[in-house]
Design a protein around this motif. Structure first.
Motif, PDB file in Angstrom:
ATOM      1  N   UNK A  73       0.793  -1.207  -0.196  1.00  0.00           N
ATOM      2  CA  UNK A  73       0.139   0.003   0.013  1.00  0.00           C
ATOM      3  C   UNK A  73       0.658   1.440   0.035  1.00  0.00           C
ATOM      4  N   UNK A  74       2.334   1.094   0.339  1.00  0.00           N
ATOM      5  CA  UNK A  74       2.927   2.163   0.401  1.00  0.00           C
ATOM      6  C   UNK A  74       3.407   2.864  -0.895  1.00  0.00           C
ATOM      7  N   UNK A  75       3.337   1.980  -1.854  1.00  0.00           N
ATOM      8  CA  UNK A  75       3.484   2.407  -3.161  1.00  0.00           C
ATOM      9  C   UNK A  75       2.336   2.753  -4.158  1.00  0.00           C
ATOM     10  N   UNK A  76       1.124   2.959  -3.327  1.00  0.00           N
ATOM     11  CA  UNK A  76      -0.129   3.208  -4.143  1.00  0.00           C
ATOM     12  C   UNK A  76      -0.091   4.499  -4.816  1.00  0.00           C
ATOM     13  N   UNK A  77      -0.235   4.714  -5.931  1.00  0.00           N
ATOM     14  CA  UNK A  77      -0.284   5.982  -6.604  1.00  0.00           C
ATOM     15  C   UNK A  77      -1.681   6.107  -7.499  1.00  0.00           C
ATOM     16  N   UNK A  78      -2.288   7.393  -7.464  1.00  0.00           N
ATOM     17  CA  UNK A  78      -3.684   7.661  -8.151  1.00  0.00           C
ATOM     18  C   UNK A  78      -3.773   7.376  -9.529  1.00  0.00           C
ATOM     19  N   UNK A  79      -3.805   6.309 -10.125  1.00  0.00           N
ATOM     20  CA  UNK A  79      -3.356   5.925 -11.600  1.00  0.00           C
ATOM     21  C   UNK A  79      -4.950   5.679 -12.356  1.00  0.00           C
ATOM     22  N   UNK A  80      -5.822   5.856 -11.901  1.00  0.00           N
ATOM     23  CA  UNK A  80      -7.088   5.518 -12.590  1.00  0.00           C
ATOM     24  C   UNK A  80      -7.905   6.715 -12.851  1.00  0.00           C
ATOM     25  N   UNK A  81      -7.515   8.022 -12.231  1.00  0.00           N
ATOM     26  CA  UNK A  81      -8.519   8.875 -12.614  1.00  0.00           C
ATOM     27  C   UNK A  81      -7.597  10.088 -13.038  1.00  0.00           C
ATOM     28  N   UNK A  82      -8.271  11.130 -13.693  1.00  0.00           N
ATOM     29  CA  UNK A  82      -7.587  12.413 -14.274  1.00  0.00           C
ATOM     30  C   UNK A  82      -7.251  13.432 -13.134  1.00  0.00           C
ATOM     31  N   UNK A  83      -7.966  13.275 -12.219  1.00  0.00           N
ATOM     32  CA  UNK A  83      -7.615  14.050 -10.981  1.00  0.00           C
ATOM     33  C   UNK A  83      -6.506  13.500 -10.291  1.00  0.00           C
ATOM     34  N   UNK A  84      -6.382  12.159 -10.326  1.00  0.00           N
ATOM     35  CA  UNK A  84      -5.137  11.569  -9.666  1.00  0.00           C
ATOM     36  C   UNK A  84      -3.913  11.845 -10.187  1.00  0.00           C
TER      37      UNK A  84
END
Length: 578
Positions: A223-234
């Motif tokens: 979980x420490x490597x999670x990035x917001x890859x699924x949305x344009x806002x992310x």
């Protein structure tokens, strides 16, 4: 087929020897047949006249138990037949008693003006009723208890009145929106007891986001490597998140293992008190993908163990960082009795928190319903807010890790100085969590617009003055030293009592804290009075050792930069290699 009669007369059993009474004899016009009438000309106290719908009677001298109107004399068989058919679909009249059969009538035309009673109240002028009244219908509340079959005003109750057919002019009852059948958490079922806290310039009351279904994505292994890859806002905040993780203080500040261990030490079970958002999935696509958060904390004490919680949540504010909507702003009931409200900082007093039912768990329920693991959380020194909310989260853009001070590259800057430098905005003396959350968001927007190429922040003189009034204590051994010990140490060694000793923050076996004095002069005098050799730390600030009974020592360091004293080793000797 014989034609149906408009009405039929009948009498109660045994009345006048079985001869039915004349229904017209008691009316103002009287009976036209006179003595030749085959019905009895008597003034009955109770009689019944059955029309094509229901039963009625009337009297010239005194009102009867039930309302009455004159029998229509016009020949209107079509209307009567319609009225009869309509009546058969309505509730049947109340059964007649053995003592007396009450006289009733159902009108098939409008009552005349000279009638002493009315079947129903006059129709009001066309005006829109409230939604609640429409739901009850045009008559009295059916739940209202009435002893007789009539209301006190002589009108029939809702149980007896026929419901009129809907007209095109009548307002249609508002239909309730259909609930979406979801298997996940329904935020509308929370019924959160939000306790708003109003300060000048605050936003209106919060509104809750929609309900989320259960997540469908698989959990991420690290979980420490999670990035917001699924949305344009992310994607917009991706660089800010990644660069904040590169800050030299990030690993310590966002060490949730450390915070959970501290909770365990004061008697809180991390396995049941901490939360972590669900993986991103279809359930949260319509939700805000970036939110700004700020919290206010107070200090509480467990009355059983005597342990202190220096970061007990007492207010939480969450702002939608996509449209500036205040999603949540509520006071929070502390978990333990409060020993320091910190009103001087947050403006919250004991009176404000009286009767507040919104708790930390309500806050966590809201966050679990709103956030996924990829929801970008914005804030300033955000690790403090996450620790207060007991939330482990890694998609964070922290303004404290993205801006540096002009006088020290490794030093963090305050939100007040960020607002002044970046937004040309003056922050109030007391913290308002809604305003702080919005300010951190706007400052981070500036960072994104500049693609991280921002100027160093010039710190205000008031901040420098505050720093100069503090001494930094580090290398504090775990389970050997408490805040009260440090306060007594300065009083015993220097005869100068500090005004405050902040909570010791431990990372592994060592901890650190700040000791605050009344003025920079008091802080300098306390440092100089300590009987120990002065040297400098890697940043060039002066520090001393204070030895412990077990042979160890702690470090006492000045917050302000200053040239070393003559008795200290020359600074050049520590920085040259020849």
């Amino acid at each position: 087929m014989p034609t149906a009669k408009k009405y039929k007369l009948f009498a109660a059993d045994g009345a006048d020897g079985g001869v039915p009474p004349c229904a017209f004899f008691a009316s103002p016009a009287g009976c036209r047949n006179g003595a030749s009438c085959k019905f009895a000309h008597v003034r009955p106290t109770e009689a019944a006249v059955e029309t094509g719908s229901v039963v009625s009677s009337e009297s010239d001298d005194e009102p009867m138990p039930s309302p009455s109107v004159p029998i229509p004399t016009t020949n209107n068989k079509q209307k009567s037949a319609k009225t009869k058919a309509k009546t058969t679909q309505q509730a049947s009249p109340q059964p007649q008693t053995k003592q007396a059969k009450k006289v009733q009538i159902q009108m098939d035309t409008a009552p005349t003006d000279d009638s002493p009673f009315r079947q129903s109240p006059p129709k009001p002028k066309k005006n829109r009723r409230s939604q609640k009244e429409e739901d009850l219908g045009p008559f009295a509340n059916p739940k209202k208890k009435v002893k007789s079959d009539e209301s006190p005003g002589g009108h029939k109750t809702a149980a007896q009145e026929p419901t009129p057919p809907p007209t095109t002019n009548s307002p249609k009852p508002k239909q309730q929106p259909a609930k979406t059948a979801v298997a996940g958490f329904d935020i509308r079922a929370l019924n959160l007891p939000v306790a708003s806290f109003t300060m000048p310039g605050t936003a209106p009351a919060p509104t809750a986001p929609p309900q989320p279904p259960a997540p469908v994505a698989d959990a991420v292994s690290n979980v420490q490597e999670i990035l917001p890859t699924h949305t344009t806002t992310g994607a917009k905040w991706m660089k800010a998140i990644q660069q904040a993780r590169q800050h030299h203080k990030y690993a310590t500040a966002y060490d949730f293992v450390k915070y959970k261990a501290l909770d365990a030490e004061i008697g809180l079970d991390p396995s049941s008190t901490w939360i972590q958002a669900k993986p991103y999935g279809e359930w949260c696509k319509g939700f805000p993908q970036a939110i700004a958060i700020d919290c206010e904390m107070c200090e509480t004490e467990d009355p059983v163990s005597g342990k202190h919680n220096a970061k007990d949540l007492c207010r939480v504010s969450i702002v939608n960082a996509e449209n500036d909507e205040v999603l949540l702003d509520s006071l929070v009931k502390p978990s333990w009795p409060v020993v320091d409200y910190r009103s001087r900082i947050n403006g919250i007093t004991e009176e404000h928190l009286k009767g507040v039912q919104f708790t930390l768990r309500h806050t966590q329920a809201f966050l679990m319903a709103l956030c996924s693991q990829e929801t970008v959380i914005l804030g300033h020194a955000l690790h403090n807010d996450l620790a207060a909310m007991r939330m482990e989260h890694y998609c964070n853009a922290d303004s404290a890790n993205l801006f540096s001070a002009s006088d020290s590259e490794r030093s963090s800057v305050s939100l007040k100085d960020l607002a002044s430098n970046v937004l040309k905005k003056t922050m109030p003396d007391k913290h308002d969590s809604v305003n702080d959350a919005r300010t951190a968001w706007k400052v981070l927007e500036h960072w994104v617009e500049k693609d991280g190429q921002v100027e160093p922040i010039v710190r205000s003189m008031s901040v420098k003055q505050t720093f100069a009034s503090q001494l930094f204590i580090h290398r504090i051994p775990k389970n050997m030293c408490e805040e009260s010990h440090l306060s007594r140490m300065f009083l015993a060694h220097t005869s100068i009592a500090p005004t405050e000793v902040e909570e010791i923050e431990f990372a592994g076996e060592m901890g650190k804290t700040h000791v605050v004095f009344k003025s920079p002069q008091h802080a300098n005098l306390a440092f100089d009075t300590l009987d120990s050799k002065t040297d400098t730390d890697p940043s060039g600030r002066l520090q001393k050792k204070v030895f412990l009974r077990n042979g160890g020592y702690i470090r006492v360091r000045k917050m302000a930069f200053e040239k070393p004293r003559d008795k200290s080793p020359p600074r050049r000797a520590l920085t040259t290699s020849d």
